[in-house]
Design a protein around this motif. Structure first.
Motif, PDB file in Angstrom:
ATOM      1  N   HIS A   1     -33.393 -21.171  48.551  1.00 31.41           N
ATOM      2  CA  HIS A   1     -33.948 -19.961  49.167  1.00 31.41           C
ATOM      3  C   HIS A   1     -32.960 -19.444  50.216  1.00 31.41           C
ATOM      4  O   HIS A   1     -32.473 -20.213  51.053  1.00 31.41           O
ATOM      5  CB  HIS A   1     -35.285 -20.263  49.827  1.00 31.41           C
ATOM      6  CG  HIS A   1     -36.069 -19.036  50.154  1.00 31.41           C
ATOM      7  ND1 HIS A   1     -35.740 -18.207  51.215  1.00 31.41           N
ATOM      8  CD2 HIS A   1     -37.163 -18.479  49.559  1.00 31.41           C
ATOM      9  CE1 HIS A   1     -36.593 -17.208  51.265  1.00 31.41           C
ATOM     10  NE2 HIS A   1     -37.460 -17.341  50.273  1.00 31.41           N
ATOM     11  N   PRO A   2     -32.638 -18.145  50.192  1.00 26.89           N
ATOM     12  CA  PRO A   2     -31.643 -17.600  51.129  1.00 26.89           C
ATOM     13  C   PRO A   2     -31.969 -17.873  52.590  1.00 26.89           C
ATOM     14  O   PRO A   2     -31.065 -18.199  53.379  1.00 26.89           O
ATOM     15  CB  PRO A   2     -31.670 -16.094  50.829  1.00 26.89           C
ATOM     16  CG  PRO A   2     -32.147 -15.993  49.431  1.00 26.89           C
ATOM     17  CD  PRO A   2     -33.121 -17.121  49.247  1.00 26.89           C
ATOM     18  N   PHE A   3     -33.226 -17.745  52.966  1.00 30.27           N
ATOM     19  CA  PHE A   3     -33.592 -17.949  54.365  1.00 30.27           C
ATOM     20  C   PHE A   3     -33.245 -19.368  54.812  1.00 30.27           C
ATOM     21  O   PHE A   3     -32.625 -19.577  55.861  1.00 30.27           O
ATOM     22  CB  PHE A   3     -35.082 -17.681  54.564  1.00 30.27           C
ATOM     23  CG  PHE A   3     -35.565 -17.910  55.965  1.00 30.27           C
ATOM     24  CD1 PHE A   3     -35.342 -16.958  56.944  1.00 30.27           C
ATOM     25  CD2 PHE A   3     -36.216 -19.090  56.309  1.00 30.27           C
ATOM     26  CE1 PHE A   3     -35.775 -17.167  58.252  1.00 30.27           C
ATOM     27  CE2 PHE A   3     -36.652 -19.305  57.606  1.00 30.27           C
ATOM     28  CZ  PHE A   3     -36.432 -18.344  58.580  1.00 30.27           C
ATOM     29  N   VAL A   4     -33.654 -20.345  53.998  1.00 26.48           N
ATOM     30  CA  VAL A   4     -33.374 -21.746  54.339  1.00 26.48           C
ATOM     31  C   VAL A   4     -31.875 -22.014  54.301  1.00 26.48           C
ATOM     32  O   VAL A   4     -31.331 -22.738  55.148  1.00 26.48           O
ATOM     33  CB  VAL A   4     -34.120 -22.693  53.380  1.00 26.48           C
ATOM     34  CG1 VAL A   4     -33.764 -24.156  53.670  1.00 26.48           C
ATOM     35  CG2 VAL A   4     -35.629 -22.492  53.497  1.00 26.48           C
TER      36      VAL A   4
ATOM     37  N   THR B   1     -38.010 -23.050  47.069  1.00 24.49           N
ATOM     38  CA  THR B   1     -38.508 -22.675  48.395  1.00 24.49           C
ATOM     39  C   THR B   1     -37.768 -23.398  49.514  1.00 24.49           C
ATOM     40  O   THR B   1     -38.120 -23.229  50.683  1.00 24.49           O
ATOM     41  CB  THR B   1     -40.018 -22.992  48.503  1.00 24.49           C
ATOM     42  OG1 THR B   1     -40.231 -24.370  48.186  1.00 24.49           O
ATOM     43  CG2 THR B   1     -40.814 -22.126  47.543  1.00 24.49           C
TER      44      THR B   1
ATOM     45  N   ALA C   1     -24.837 -20.518  51.371  1.00 24.52           N
ATOM     46  CA  ALA C   1     -25.835 -19.498  51.693  1.00 24.52           C
ATOM     47  C   ALA C   1     -25.465 -18.155  51.079  1.00 24.52           C
ATOM     48  O   ALA C   1     -26.332 -17.424  50.585  1.00 24.52           O
ATOM     49  CB  ALA C   1     -25.971 -19.368  53.206  1.00 24.52           C
TER      50      ALA C   1
ATOM     51  N   TRP D   1     -29.901 -14.187  44.434  1.00 28.07           N
ATOM     52  CA  TRP D   1     -31.176 -13.502  44.623  1.00 28.07           C
ATOM     53  C   TRP D   1     -31.014 -11.998  44.442  1.00 28.07           C
ATOM     54  O   TRP D   1     -31.847 -11.352  43.811  1.00 28.07           O
ATOM     55  CB  TRP D   1     -31.746 -13.817  46.012  1.00 28.07           C
ATOM     56  CG  TRP D   1     -32.500 -15.104  46.055  1.00 28.07           C
ATOM     57  CD1 TRP D   1     -31.990 -16.364  45.900  1.00 28.07           C
ATOM     58  CD2 TRP D   1     -33.907 -15.267  46.250  1.00 28.07           C
ATOM     59  NE1 TRP D   1     -32.987 -17.297  46.005  1.00 28.07           N
ATOM     60  CE2 TRP D   1     -34.183 -16.665  46.218  1.00 28.07           C
ATOM     61  CE3 TRP D   1     -34.965 -14.386  46.478  1.00 28.07           C
ATOM     62  CZ2 TRP D   1     -35.464 -17.174  46.382  1.00 28.07           C
ATOM     63  CZ3 TRP D   1     -36.243 -14.902  46.646  1.00 28.07           C
ATOM     64  CH2 TRP D   1     -36.482 -16.283  46.592  1.00 28.07           C
TER      65      TRP D   1
ATOM     66  N   TRP E   1     -29.423 -20.022  54.982  1.00 29.66           N
ATOM     67  CA  TRP E   1     -28.736 -19.488  56.164  1.00 29.66           C
ATOM     68  C   TRP E   1     -29.134 -20.223  57.450  1.00 29.66           C
ATOM     69  O   TRP E   1     -28.418 -20.153  58.455  1.00 29.66           O
ATOM     70  CB  TRP E   1     -29.016 -17.990  56.323  1.00 29.66           C
ATOM     71  CG  TRP E   1     -28.170 -17.166  55.408  1.00 29.66           C
ATOM     72  CD1 TRP E   1     -28.573 -16.489  54.302  1.00 29.66           C
ATOM     73  CD2 TRP E   1     -26.765 -16.937  55.515  1.00 29.66           C
ATOM     74  NE1 TRP E   1     -27.521 -15.860  53.698  1.00 29.66           N
ATOM     75  CE2 TRP E   1     -26.392 -16.113  54.424  1.00 29.66           C
ATOM     76  CE3 TRP E   1     -25.776 -17.354  56.415  1.00 29.66           C
ATOM     77  CZ2 TRP E   1     -25.087 -15.699  54.211  1.00 29.66           C
ATOM     78  CZ3 TRP E   1     -24.473 -16.946  56.208  1.00 29.66           C
ATOM     79  CH2 TRP E   1     -24.131 -16.128  55.121  1.00 29.66           C
ATOM     80  N   ILE E   2     -30.249 -20.933  57.419  1.00 31.32           N
ATOM     81  CA  ILE E   2     -30.642 -21.733  58.578  1.00 31.32           C
ATOM     82  C   ILE E   2     -29.646 -22.878  58.813  1.00 31.32           C
ATOM     83  O   ILE E   2     -29.372 -23.255  59.961  1.00 31.32           O
ATOM     84  CB  ILE E   2     -32.066 -22.304  58.378  1.00 31.32           C
ATOM     85  CG1 ILE E   2     -33.104 -21.189  58.536  1.00 31.32           C
ATOM     86  CG2 ILE E   2     -32.362 -23.433  59.369  1.00 31.32           C
ATOM     87  CD1 ILE E   2     -33.217 -20.646  59.943  1.00 31.32           C
TER      88      ILE E   2
ATOM     89  N   SER F   1     -27.659 -16.150  48.255  1.00 30.11           N
ATOM     90  CA  SER F   1     -28.073 -14.766  48.539  1.00 30.11           C
ATOM     91  C   SER F   1     -27.619 -13.828  47.424  1.00 30.11           C
ATOM     92  O   SER F   1     -28.376 -12.942  47.000  1.00 30.11           O
ATOM     93  CB  SER F   1     -27.487 -14.311  49.878  1.00 30.11           C
ATOM     94  OG  SER F   1     -27.968 -15.118  50.939  1.00 30.11           O
TER      95      SER F   1
END
Length: 363
Positions: A32-35, A28, A62, A69, A37-38, A66
């Motif tokens: 995690h892709p979202f984190v 998490t 990132a 996933w 890319w942040i 991704s």
């Protein structure tokens, strides 16, 4: 009274810490892709150019996460196909061994969410009754009782759409100490009953236009074996093979029926009460609520799945690839063959519970 001592449970502040918890945190966050890319966006917000080494490294990381996933989604789709449509108000869920433990937990969740649930068990329901849940006293080792109850369910509740084969018992004795009656009771409950319930309820699932879902509760012991679990391990290995073969058959004849294989490690239920945890960090005791979440998610999503937990259960097949000497060392280090020495089981759990209730009343 059983003289065997009960091992202490979680007696230190770091006891809940396990490799599974660490992996969950990583999934998490860093994985995690979202984190992921942040991070490059944060670098850019600090006025670092896109071609700066830090920014490029973060973008590569990132992108890699991704792709992983996306690959996992593609893998799941290829392996299990498209999900079936699920409407809980139309689902009739049959759970064997649902009067306590994991089965009862799943039954209560679906009952509260509006599904129609039928629980089959020889024991009375642990909580007396639950909303949306209908109890049927049934010995699943008796095919005539199963057939009789199946007819009652179809008449009272409707055509079953989900079958969860959860009934199980643990004798907990060495093979030399077991009687023939105990061997038969164990194999009939843990293995043969699956054939009875499948033969009885599968035709109803096949008639349903939206298909159905079959859930098989197996165990890592079916892959590893363990001392004082010869009967249980043999049965669990058998239902794992049964599930895989049935899945192959249904893919050819009834592709709208989904199958879910659940392979947990030691569950925190009365069934294995008193068993010593081999290693609390690498092989933590699995809470029923965590397994229930995965099973419910698979049923709700209308998808086939393979649920294995804790983390080592996902890689247990690789154990048999190890050289025999390393397998023996691994067994000794894990303590898997000595874990049952403190086993007292469901009866021992009931005895402890009764003692606590008496003590509370006396207080």
């Amino acid at each position: 009274m059983d003289p065997r001592p009960i091992p202490p449970q979680r007696d230190s502040w770091f006891a809940p810490l396990s490799i599974d918890l660490l992996v969950k945190v990583l999934k998490t966050t860093f994985f995690h892709p979202f984190v992921a890319w942040i991070i490059p966006l944060c670098f850019r917000a600090q006025n670092l150019p896109w071609d700066a080494p830090k920014t490029l490294a973060a973008i590569v990381w990132a992108s890699f996460i991704s792709l992983c996933w996306v690959a996992n989604v593609v893998n799941q789709r290829i392996a299990y196909g498209l999900p079936r449509e699920v409407d809980l108000s139309e689902e009739v869920i049959v759970i064997t061994g649902g009067a306590s433990g994991l089965g009862l937990l799943i039954a209560e969740v679906y009952g509260m969410r509006g599904a129609t649930v039928a629980v089959l068990d020889v024991e009375e329901m642990e909580n007396g009754e639950a909303r949306g849940v209908t109890y049927y006293k049934c010995d699943v080792t008796d095919k005539e009782q199963v057939a009789k109850v199946a007819a009652q369910i179809e008449r009272d509740l409707g055509t079953p759409t989900v079958l969860i084969n959860n009934a199980a018992i643990v004798i907990g004795k060495s093979l030399l100490s077991m009687s023939f009656d105990e061997v038969e009771k164990s194999l009939f409950t843990n293995l043969i009953s699956h054939f009875y319930t499948l033969k009885t309820f599968l035709p109803a699932l096949a008639r349903n236009e939206n298909g159905g879902t079959i859930v098989t509760i197996s165990s890592v012991i079916g892959h590893l074996g363990a001392a004082r679990l010869t009967d249980y391990a043999a049965a669990k290995a058998g239902i794992t093979a049964l599930h895989k073969s049935l899945t192959a058959e249904l893919a050819q004849t009834h592709p709208n029926i989904r199958t879910v294989l659940v392979t947990p490690g030691q569950l925190s239920t009365p069934l294995f009460y008193g068993v010593q945890t081999p290693n609390a960090f690498l092989a933590p005791v699995v809470e029923p609520v965590d397994v229930a979440k995965e099973i419910i998610a698979a049923i709700d999503g209308g998808r086939s799945a393979s649920v294995s937990m804790p983390l080592y259960a996902r890689w247990v097949d690789w154990y048999n690839v190890l050289p025999a000497s390393l397998q023996r060392i691994a067994r000794r280090l894990s303590g898997i063959d000595t874990a049952m020495k403190t086993f007292v089981g469901r009866n021992g759990f009931k005895l402890q519970k009764e003692k606590k209730e008496v003590a509370i009343q006396a207080f």
